[in-house]
Write a protein that holds these residues in place. Structure first.
Motif, mmCIF file in Angstrom:
data_model
loop_
_atom_site.group_PDB
_atom_site.id
_atom_site.type_symbol
_atom_site.label_atom_id
_atom_site.label_comp_id
_atom_site.label_asym_id
_atom_site.label_seq_id
_atom_site.Cartn_x
_atom_site.Cartn_y
_atom_site.Cartn_z
ATOM 1 N N SER A 78 0.815 -1.215 0.000
ATOM 2 C CA SER A 78 0.000 0.000 0.000
ATOM 3 C C SER A 78 0.846 1.262 0.000
ATOM 4 O O SER A 78 0.304 2.366 -0.164
ATOM 5 C CB SER A 78 -0.926 0.010 1.221
ATOM 6 O OG SER A 78 -1.826 -1.075 1.187
ATOM 7 N N ALA A 79 2.166 1.124 0.168
ATOM 8 C CA ALA A 79 3.048 2.290 0.062
ATOM 9 C C ALA A 79 2.937 2.938 -1.311
ATOM 10 O O ALA A 79 3.098 4.157 -1.446
ATOM 11 C CB ALA A 79 4.497 1.873 0.347
ATOM 12 N N VAL A 80 2.642 2.135 -2.327
ATOM 13 C CA VAL A 80 2.465 2.691 -3.676
ATOM 14 C C VAL A 80 1.246 3.602 -3.713
ATOM 15 O O VAL A 80 1.272 4.692 -4.318
ATOM 16 C CB VAL A 80 2.340 1.552 -4.704
ATOM 17 C CG1 VAL A 80 2.162 2.103 -6.104
ATOM 18 C CG2 VAL A 80 3.554 0.640 -4.639
ATOM 19 N N GLN A 81 0.162 3.181 -3.048
ATOM 20 C CA GLN A 81 -1.035 4.014 -2.986
ATOM 21 C C GLN A 81 -0.779 5.292 -2.193
ATOM 22 O O GLN A 81 -1.284 6.367 -2.530
ATOM 23 C CB GLN A 81 -2.183 3.224 -2.344
ATOM 24 C CG GLN A 81 -2.570 1.956 -3.076
ATOM 25 C CD GLN A 81 -3.464 2.220 -4.280
ATOM 26 O OE1 GLN A 81 -3.719 3.358 -4.633
ATOM 27 N NE2 GLN A 81 -3.933 1.159 -4.901
ATOM 28 N N ILE A 82 0.009 5.193 -1.128
ATOM 29 C CA ILE A 82 0.334 6.379 -0.338
ATOM 30 C C ILE A 82 1.140 7.365 -1.169
ATOM 31 O O ILE A 82 0.884 8.583 -1.144
ATOM 32 C CB ILE A 82 1.101 5.971 0.930
ATOM 33 C CG1 ILE A 82 0.221 5.099 1.825
ATOM 34 C CG2 ILE A 82 1.581 7.191 1.705
ATOM 35 C CD1 ILE A 82 0.935 4.517 3.024
ATOM 36 N N ALA A 83 2.124 6.856 -1.914
ATOM 37 C CA ALA A 83 2.909 7.731 -2.787
ATOM 38 C C ALA A 83 2.022 8.387 -3.836
ATOM 39 O O ALA A 83 2.171 9.583 -4.132
ATOM 40 C CB ALA A 83 4.022 6.923 -3.462
ATOM 41 N N GLY A 84 1.076 7.628 -4.398
ATOM 42 C CA GLY A 84 0.147 8.211 -5.365
ATOM 43 C C GLY A 84 -0.731 9.278 -4.748
ATOM 44 O O GLY A 84 -1.067 10.276 -5.404
ATOM 45 N N GLY A 85 -1.113 9.106 -3.470
ATOM 46 C CA GLY A 85 -1.890 10.136 -2.788
ATOM 47 C C GLY A 85 -1.106 11.425 -2.615
ATOM 48 O O GLY A 85 -1.645 12.523 -2.791
ATOM 49 N N PHE A 86 0.187 11.307 -2.287
ATOM 50 C CA PHE A 86 1.035 12.494 -2.190
ATOM 51 C C PHE A 86 1.108 13.228 -3.530
ATOM 52 O O PHE A 86 1.003 14.461 -3.600
ATOM 53 C CB PHE A 86 2.455 12.101 -1.746
ATOM 54 C CG PHE A 86 2.546 11.624 -0.335
ATOM 55 C CD1 PHE A 86 1.613 12.021 0.614
ATOM 56 C CD2 PHE A 86 3.564 10.768 0.070
ATOM 57 C CE1 PHE A 86 1.679 11.580 1.922
ATOM 58 C CE2 PHE A 86 3.650 10.320 1.374
ATOM 59 C CZ PHE A 86 2.709 10.729 2.300
ATOM 60 N N ILE A 87 1.291 12.455 -4.599
ATOM 61 C CA ILE A 87 1.427 13.058 -5.930
ATOM 62 C C ILE A 87 0.117 13.697 -6.366
ATOM 63 O O ILE A 87 0.106 14.821 -6.885
ATOM 64 C CB ILE A 87 1.887 11.986 -6.940
ATOM 65 C CG1 ILE A 87 3.278 11.459 -6.561
ATOM 66 C CG2 ILE A 87 1.894 12.539 -8.354
ATOM 67 C CD1 ILE A 87 3.713 10.256 -7.365
ATOM 68 N N ASP A 88 -0.998 13.012 -6.159
ATOM 69 C CA ASP A 88 -2.295 13.555 -6.581
ATOM 70 C C ASP A 88 -2.642 14.831 -5.832
ATOM 71 O O ASP A 88 -3.294 15.728 -6.385
ATOM 72 C CB ASP A 88 -3.394 12.510 -6.366
ATOM 73 C CG ASP A 88 -3.398 11.458 -7.459
ATOM 74 O OD1 ASP A 88 -2.693 11.662 -8.458
ATOM 75 O OD2 ASP A 88 -4.100 10.444 -7.311
ATOM 76 N N PHE A 89 -2.241 14.922 -4.577
ATOM 77 C CA PHE A 89 -2.520 16.140 -3.806
ATOM 78 C C PHE A 89 -1.822 17.345 -4.427
ATOM 79 O O PHE A 89 -2.382 18.440 -4.488
ATOM 80 C CB PHE A 89 -2.076 15.951 -2.360
ATOM 81 C CG PHE A 89 -2.375 17.119 -1.475
ATOM 82 C CD1 PHE A 89 -3.661 17.339 -0.997
ATOM 83 C CD2 PHE A 89 -1.375 18.016 -1.129
ATOM 84 C CE1 PHE A 89 -3.939 18.430 -0.191
ATOM 85 C CE2 PHE A 89 -1.647 19.110 -0.321
ATOM 86 C CZ PHE A 89 -2.933 19.319 0.155
ATOM 87 N N GLN A 90 -0.599 17.159 -4.905
ATOM 88 C CA GLN A 90 0.130 18.256 -5.524
ATOM 89 C C GLN A 90 -0.343 18.525 -6.951
ATOM 90 O O GLN A 90 -0.314 19.667 -7.416
ATOM 91 C CB GLN A 90 1.629 17.943 -5.548
ATOM 92 C CG GLN A 90 2.310 18.003 -4.200
ATOM 93 C CD GLN A 90 2.291 19.414 -3.615
ATOM 94 O OE1 GLN A 90 1.656 19.662 -2.591
ATOM 95 N NE2 GLN A 90 2.962 20.338 -4.267
ATOM 96 N N MET A 91 -0.798 17.497 -7.636
ATOM 97 C CA MET A 91 -1.262 17.661 -9.022
ATOM 98 C C MET A 91 -2.639 18.305 -9.094
ATOM 99 O O MET A 91 -3.016 18.852 -10.122
ATOM 100 C CB MET A 91 -1.304 16.299 -9.735
ATOM 101 C CG MET A 91 0.043 15.711 -10.054
ATOM 102 S SD MET A 91 -0.108 14.086 -10.828
ATOM 103 C CE MET A 91 -0.989 14.487 -12.333
ATOM 104 N N GLY A 92 -3.414 18.179 -8.033
ATOM 105 C CA GLY A 92 -4.788 18.640 -8.066
ATOM 106 C C GLY A 92 -5.776 17.540 -8.372
ATOM 107 O O GLY A 92 -6.945 17.804 -8.658
#
Length: 259
Positions: A89-103
């Protein structure tokens, strides 16, 4: 017919079957909704039948202790599989960080495999991680893990649990998981932070320009370019994540086995 069936082997076989079935309930790839339930049960049954002849287990009498052993086997299988799922699930957490910055944080999608909401980028990277896991025969290593668990955690014995060792193991494992997630997200998040700084400077120097209109598509474009550039680094970090997952599974089995 009765001579062909060893009735004394049924209690031990049931213990082995329950651990494998519980392991597949939460394990990545094997636990997905797209895999039919009869296939999961049949696969666990025949795998347990194979492991019965490879595992050294003494006969277990059916009494009150046997019920406790059944519960123990279910807990062991669930915890080992859950640990692998949590680390991936670390991959999902990393994607959440990226999506927050991308909008993209507001645009979550439903994962058809698990039925839960997941970030867009996280789901994209998670599919790559699963394909990479299959390409390196990681699913074979997961099955090997549940096989070697019978050597570290015997079927007919209880689990010696040390609270201090368990707490240290949990803290260390989650620390490694979040560290890998941060390493996956930091190239894109760092670049988007620089884009935000540049847009802030432009907003102060050119007040007539609406940075809210220009900023969102610009950040999405930059994110796609950075993801394409750092895809090789992501594969390397995914390999490191798999190593962390297999090591954590081994350490958990050793902790349960008292070794």
């Amino acid at each position: 017919m009765a001579a062909l069936i060893n009735l004394s082997a049924i209690p031990v076989f049931l213990l082995i079957f329950l651990r494998i079935a519980a392991f597949f309930v939460v394990l990545p790839l094997f636990s997905y909704r797209t895999i039919p339930t009869p296939f999961k049960i049949g696969f666990a049954f025949f795998l347990a039948l194979t492991m019965y002849y490879a595992v050294d287990a003494a006969a277990v009498p059916i009494d009150g202790v046997y019920v406790v052993l059944l519960v123990k086997e279910i807990i062991v299988g669930l915890l080992i599989g859950l640990l692998a799922y949590i680390i991936l699930s670390a991959v999902q957490i990393a994607g959440g960080f990226i999506d927050f910055q991308m909008g993209f944080a507001i645009a979550n999608v439903i994962d058809p495999q698990t039925g839960a909401q997941s970030p867009l980028t996280g789901q994209y990277l998670y599919i790559f991680a699963l394909l990479f896991l299959l390409s390196v025969n990681g699913h074979h290593l997961l099955i090997d893990g549940i096989y070697f668990s019978y050597k570290m955690i015997p079927v007919s014995e209880f689990i010696p649990i040390h609270q201090e060792s368990m707490a240290t193991f949990i803290i260390t494992t989650f620390n490694q998981m979040f560290l890998v997630a941060f390493q996956m997200a930091i190239p894109i998040v760092g670049c988007l932070f620089l884009v935000d700084v540049a847009l802030g400077i432009i907003a102060r120097t050119v007040p007539q320009l609406n940075v809210f209109v220009v900023g969102l598509p610009l950040k999405i474009l930059v994110s796609f370019i950075i993801i394409f550039i750092f895809l090789g680094l992501y594969i390397t970090l995914t390999e490191k994540l798999f190593g962390t997952m297999f090591t954590a599974m081994r350490d958990l089995m050793q902790l349960f086995g008292g070794t």
